[in-house]
Design a protein around this motif. Structure first.
Motif, PDB file in Angstrom:
ATOM      1  N   UNK A  13       0.813  -1.227   0.000  1.00 39.02           N
ATOM      2  CA  UNK A  13       0.000   0.000   0.000  1.00 39.02           C
ATOM      3  C   UNK A  13       0.843   1.273   0.000  1.00 39.02           C
ATOM      4  N   UNK A  14       2.128   1.166   0.322  1.00 36.57           N
ATOM      5  CA  UNK A  14       2.982   2.353   0.383  1.00 36.57           C
ATOM      6  C   UNK A  14       3.555   2.720  -0.981  1.00 36.57           C
ATOM      7  N   UNK A  15       4.230   1.760  -1.630  1.00 40.71           N
ATOM      8  CA  UNK A  15       4.906   2.084  -2.893  1.00 40.71           C
ATOM      9  C   UNK A  15       4.135   1.608  -4.121  1.00 40.71           C
ATOM     10  N   UNK A  16       3.268   0.622  -3.969  1.00 44.02           N
ATOM     11  CA  UNK A  16       2.472   0.068  -5.069  1.00 44.02           C
ATOM     12  C   UNK A  16       3.348  -0.508  -6.186  1.00 44.02           C
ATOM     13  N   UNK A  17       4.614  -0.858  -5.849  1.00 46.05           N
ATOM     14  CA  UNK A  17       5.510  -1.451  -6.841  1.00 46.05           C
ATOM     15  C   UNK A  17       5.904  -2.868  -6.450  1.00 46.05           C
ATOM     16  N   UNK A  18       5.807  -3.167  -5.160  1.00 45.67           N
ATOM     17  CA  UNK A  18       6.181  -4.488  -4.674  1.00 45.67           C
ATOM     18  C   UNK A  18       4.984  -5.196  -4.079  1.00 45.67           C
ATOM     19  N   UNK A  19       5.239  -6.337  -3.476  1.00 42.35           N
ATOM     20  CA  UNK A  19       4.190  -7.126  -2.842  1.00 42.35           C
ATOM     21  C   UNK A  19       4.551  -7.362  -1.383  1.00 42.35           C
ATOM     22  N   UNK A  20       3.547  -7.503  -0.539  1.00 48.16           N
ATOM     23  CA  UNK A  20       3.776  -7.793   0.865  1.00 48.16           C
ATOM     24  C   UNK A  20       4.006  -9.289   1.025  1.00 48.16           C
ATOM     25  N   UNK A  21       5.188  -9.644   1.509  1.00 47.33           N
ATOM     26  CA  UNK A  21       5.570 -11.042   1.683  1.00 47.33           C
ATOM     27  C   UNK A  21       5.701 -11.352   3.173  1.00 47.33           C
TER      28      UNK A  21
END
Length: 47
Positions: A13-21
């Motif tokens: 939700x912060x950068x919208x470029x990665x995924x939460x793992x």
């Protein structure tokens, strides 16, 4: 971020470029979630 629905993890939700793992060290496996984008470093705690 492209929405290709190939990743089972939620988008960051912060950068919208990665995924939460799931990220764990001597804790519940799903207690901490860390962004996969090395430039972001966002960590979300499940509570």
């Amino acid at each position: 971020m492209e929405n290709n629905n190939k990743c089972i993890f939620p988008p960051c939700p912060k950068c919208d470029k990665g995924y939460l793992l799931p990220f764990s060290f001597k804790e519940d496996v799903f207690e901490k979630w860390k962004c996969s984008n090395p430039e972001c470093g966002y960590v979300m705690h499940k509570k």
